[in-house]
Scaffold this active site. Structure first.
Site, mmCIF file in Angstrom:
data_model
loop_
_atom_site.group_PDB
_atom_site.id
_atom_site.type_symbol
_atom_site.label_atom_id
_atom_site.label_comp_id
_atom_site.label_asym_id
_atom_site.label_seq_id
_atom_site.Cartn_x
_atom_site.Cartn_y
_atom_site.Cartn_z
ATOM 1 N NE ARG A 60 -3.053 0.280 3.244
ATOM 2 C CZ ARG A 60 -2.630 0.883 4.370
ATOM 3 N NH1 ARG A 60 -2.313 2.154 4.355
ATOM 4 N NH2 ARG A 60 -2.537 0.208 5.489
ATOM 5 C CE1 TYR A 113 -16.366 9.744 -16.524
ATOM 6 C CE2 TYR A 113 -15.144 9.967 -14.476
ATOM 7 C CZ TYR A 113 -15.954 9.234 -15.317
ATOM 8 O OH TYR A 113 -16.362 7.987 -14.948
ATOM 9 C CG ASP A 185 -8.157 14.193 -16.492
ATOM 10 O OD1 ASP A 185 -7.491 13.521 -17.310
ATOM 11 O OD2 ASP A 185 -9.172 13.753 -15.927
ATOM 12 C CE LYS A 210 -11.645 5.930 -19.255
ATOM 13 N NZ LYS A 210 -11.562 6.422 -17.948
HETATM 14 C C1 PLP Z 1 -11.099 12.563 -18.511
HETATM 15 C C2 PLP Z 1 -11.316 11.535 -17.444
HETATM 16 N N1 PLP Z 1 -10.734 11.695 -16.255
HETATM 17 C C3 PLP Z 1 -10.906 10.795 -15.255
HETATM 18 C C4 PLP Z 1 -11.697 9.683 -15.428
HETATM 19 C C5 PLP Z 1 -11.868 8.717 -14.280
HETATM 20 O O1 PLP Z 1 -11.011 7.650 -14.428
HETATM 21 P P1 PLP Z 1 -11.273 6.179 -13.804
HETATM 22 O O2 PLP Z 1 -12.502 5.665 -14.461
HETATM 23 O O3 PLP Z 1 -10.024 5.435 -14.146
HETATM 24 O O4 PLP Z 1 -11.468 6.367 -12.348
HETATM 25 C C6 PLP Z 1 -12.305 9.471 -16.656
HETATM 26 C C7 PLP Z 1 -13.146 8.265 -16.866
HETATM 27 O O5 PLP Z 1 -13.780 8.098 -17.872
HETATM 28 C C8 PLP Z 1 -12.124 10.419 -17.695
HETATM 29 O O6 PLP Z 1 -12.718 10.285 -18.895
#
Ligand code: PLP
Length: 397
Positions: A60, A113, A185, A210
């Site tokens: 962890r 998101y 992000d 992704k």
């Molecule tokens: C731009 C973006 N940031 C963060 C996330 C969240 O990621 P996770 O699903 O791996 O928690 C997503 C999920 O689709 C996303 O599209």
């Protein structure tokens, strides 16, 4: 351990921070599937617990497979280090909570998101952290929005699902004058197409689920930063205590994904460009949102800020919401699913699925339509993808 830093992304994505000699002379790094690490003496254990040595203690907190992934991504993003998390949301929530205290304020882009929007708009305020969502493509509005309580600016670029581009360097310049941290992000672009830390951002977060994973088989997150003291605090003051740690097996799959990231991103992008051009010329399509199209509002900023335009394409069709729903249901090769960045092409209806927290007023205020369709363009042959869109568009009035 040595740092093998090539002059090219492709070399670093395979070799960056490479172990000099691997167990059993293996070409690939092993997966350290262990919860705990042993000590020869209590003195050795105490030295590790007080950070006097770098010995591993417990997965962890640290693990060699996680460490290798963190170092490799840090090389690719131009950071001083990285922290691996169990999901993109685990990374985003830990980073925001590490930078904000009750009474502070976060300014975020008006379109995020869905889970990030919930975090910023609902969860943080419940802990006394004020949040304001505004259009960060409008720098004068941002300039007027700062308050003495503003401590963080948070946004995605390209934005999910509007594909707008936000000007990272200009925002960082405004933020730096006021001692505000900028968190970006970088999920849609990946470090292959965009490196926010080099443009002045303080922290980069990823849903590694992704493109970094690239094969739709993991859920994972990463945060990258330049400041080693901040990274130490994020890992041992937040990740370790919140507990959203990545599995070593996931880290190993991500290391495998990174080796082909450049190759995949280039092919994803070529497919996306072909699809965006096809949709732009189709009489039933109303608007295409893709930063690589010269007519798109953010095209010149994308060309300046990114080295490629990515492979997410959104569009609207002429006519009613019902027609856009029918189109989604008629696609065959594009599969109806959330997530993105996989080899398989995916389609979704953001305002019925991932972004359903937005009200119709907020959607219209963002210049979008409730019927927006989002494509994650995969790695199938582009002619087959265009043929699938062709047959689905033919099926609506
Ligand atoms: C731009 C973006 N940031 C963060 C996330 C969240 O990621 P996770 O699903 O791996 O928690 C997503 C999920 O689709 C996303 O599209």
């Amino acid at each position: 351990m040595i740092t093998l830093k090539g002059n090219h992304f492709q070399t670093d994505s395979i070799h960056g921070r490479h172990r000099e000699k691997k167990p059993a002379n293996a070409l690939n790094d092993p997966i350290f599937l262990t919860s705990a690490f042993t000590f020869a003496s209590l003195e050795e254990a105490e030295a590790a617990f007080s950070f006097a040595t770098q010995d591993y203690v417990y997965t962890r907190g640290n693990n060699p497979t996680l460490g290798l992934l963190e170092e490799r991504l840090a090389v690719l993003e131009g950071g001083g280090g990285a922290v691996a998390f169990a999901s993109g949301m685990a990374a985003i929530s830990a980073v925001l909570l590490s930078l904000l205290k009750p009474g502070d304020e976060v300014l975020a882009h008006s379109m995020l998101y869905g889970s990030s929007q919930n975090l910023v708009q609902k969860i943080l305020p419940a802990y006394g952290i004020c949040s304001r969502l505004l259009d960060l493509t409008d720098l004068s509005a941002l300039g007027a929005a700062f308050s003495p309580r503003t401590k963080v600016i948070y946004f995605e670029t390209p934005v999910n699902p509007s594909l707008e581009i936000i000007d990272i360097s200009s925002i960082c310049r405004l933020a730096k004058e006021r001692g505000i941290k900028v968190v970006v992000d970088n999920t849609f672009a990946t470090p292959f197409f965009q490196r926010p830390l080099e443009l002045g951002a303080d922290v980069v977060v990823h849903s590694a689920t992704k493109y970094i994973g690239g094969h739709g088989d993991v859920v994972a997150g990463l945060a990258v930063a330049r400041d080693p003291d901040y990274l130490q605090e994020l890992k041992f003051g937040y990740l370790c205590e919140f507990g959203g740690v990545m599995s070593p097996f996931t880290a190993w799959l991500l290391l495998r994904g990174l080796k082909t990231l450049a190759l995949r991103m280039r092919e994803h992008e070529q497919n996306a460009l072909a699809i965006a051009r096809y949709l732009e010329g189709h009489p039933k399509v109303k608007k295409v949102y893709y930063p690589g199209l010269p007519g798109f509002s953010s095209h010149s900023l994308a060309a300046a800020q990114m080295s490629g335009f990515g492979a997410m394409v959104s569009f609207t069709v002429k006519g009613s919401l019902d027609q856009s729903r029918r189109l989604v249901n008629s696609l065959r090769l594009f599969q109806l699913a959330v997530s993105l960045g996989d080899c398989e092409s995916l389609v979704e209806h953001p305002f019925a699925m991932t972004h359903r927290g937005y009200t119709p007023q907020e959607i219209l205020a963002a210049g979008l339509s409730p019927g927006l369709i989002r494509l994650s363009v995969g790695l199938e042959h582009r002619d087959d993808l265009v043929a699938d869109l062709e047959q689905a568009l033919a099926s609506i009035d």
